[in-house]
Design a protein around this motif. Sequence first.
Motif, PDB file in Angstrom:
ATOM      1  N   ARG A  95      -3.787   1.152  -5.258  1.00 25.52           N
ATOM      2  CA  ARG A  95      -4.449   1.855  -4.359  1.00 25.52           C
ATOM      3  C   ARG A  95      -6.258   1.847  -4.252  1.00 25.52           C
ATOM      4  O   ARG A  95      -6.797   2.060  -3.494  1.00 25.52           O
ATOM      5  N   THR A 112      -7.686  -0.608  -4.586  1.00 25.56           N
ATOM      6  CA  THR A 112      -7.777  -1.790  -3.573  1.00 25.56           C
ATOM      7  C   THR A 112      -8.289  -1.368  -2.414  1.00 25.56           C
ATOM      8  O   THR A 112      -9.131  -1.409  -1.604  1.00 25.56           O
ATOM      9  N   GLU A 113      -8.067   0.168  -2.094  1.00 23.24           N
ATOM     10  CA  GLU A 113      -7.134   0.055  -0.639  1.00 23.24           C
ATOM     11  C   GLU A 113      -8.157   1.230  -0.606  1.00 23.24           C
ATOM     12  O   GLU A 113      -9.356   1.712   0.476  1.00 23.24           O
ATOM     13  N   ARG A 114      -8.436   2.012  -1.627  1.00 22.69           N
ATOM     14  CA  ARG A 114      -9.251   3.044  -1.358  1.00 22.69           C
ATOM     15  C   ARG A 114     -11.130   2.371  -1.128  1.00 22.69           C
ATOM     16  O   ARG A 114     -11.600   2.499  -0.347  1.00 22.69           O
ATOM     17  N   SER A 119     -11.480  -0.837  -0.050  1.00 23.72           N
ATOM     18  CA  SER A 119     -11.571  -1.247   1.656  1.00 23.72           C
ATOM     19  C   SER A 119     -11.576  -0.426   2.899  1.00 23.72           C
ATOM     20  O   SER A 119     -12.525  -0.441   3.372  1.00 23.72           O
ATOM     21  N   ALA A 120     -11.373   1.234   2.392  1.00 22.78           N
ATOM     22  CA  ALA A 120     -11.325   2.348   3.428  1.00 22.78           C
ATOM     23  C   ALA A 120     -13.211   2.876   3.379  1.00 22.78           C
ATOM     24  O   ALA A 120     -13.903   3.311   4.365  1.00 22.78           O
TER      25      ALA A 120
END
Length: 336
Positions: A156, A158-160, A162-163
């Motif tokens: 989660r 990492t996705e944050r 990346s966004a």
Amino acid sequence: MSELVHAATYALGFSVPVALLGALFLHWCRDRSLTAAITVAVLTPLLATLAGVTAVSGFMFTSQLTTTVVICVLVGLVTVPAAMLFGRAIARRSVWEREARARERAAEAARRELVAWISHDLRTPLAGMRAMTEALTDGVVTEPAEVRGYLLGIGRETERVSAMVDDLFQLSRITAGALNLELTALPLRDLVSEEVAAQAAIAQRAGVTLAEVPSDWPVVHGSARELGRVLRNLLSNAIRHTDRGGVVAVAAGEVDGQGWLAVDDGCGGIPDGELPRVFDVAYRGSAARTPEPEQAAGAGLGLAIARGLVEAHHGRISASNHGPGCRFEILLPLAR
């Protein structure tokens, strides 16, 4: 020699007061029109010369004095309009330079603010990822369920991150004017249905109802990818700031030969003093520092990106208080 001194005395005696009077007028014009100041600056030496010549002639209108007066008048007819034109040009340039400096200062302040926000926002997920990684590496967490939870947490975060990086890249493209839009006839109904379906799970977790208001859906001239991102940012922002049990509604229509798309939320409204700033880079309002646990706050770039993408479509985006919350409305050119 004495006649020359006498003439010089008369010339100075009458031209100096005129010059001083012109200096007073210039002092009076210092906080007023630049055009008027330049006109006074041009007329003062001309009138001072005319006063000195008239005094030397003994105020007798001889042919020589008449010739001098005519020449001064002709020179004035040429120099005064030229001075006015120059004054207006200089005034416009001065205003443009002041506005340019103000824009540069605002941009620099926005960059500093953006760096501060991003540094803070990146530090939080990176610190969490580091702590969870160290716990897994050191064997502090060994139970399969706990290990799985830690791995999901790392995913989660990492996705944050990346966004955030994706938002920064998109914002840099907008700022640099490097967007290549593939514009087509785009039905807003299809775009809205797709993005509402994509955000449905997030809205459900937040306890927010997503609704499409029955509308006469227009067909606009736009890029599905970029406008989809605009709507996605608006819906994400609306869901994040709407309390549980609230409603986020999407409606569309046509007005004055343009298509409009509106997203209404239940955020409780934005103070009037902050409304003009909601599309500024890194602006998130005072309450954004304490997001709900299940919804991490964004980096404050979503609305800035939305504005840039809408303006790239030759459209406009605005925010206003509406009902129990806010309305974000987009105006776009209709497809031909």
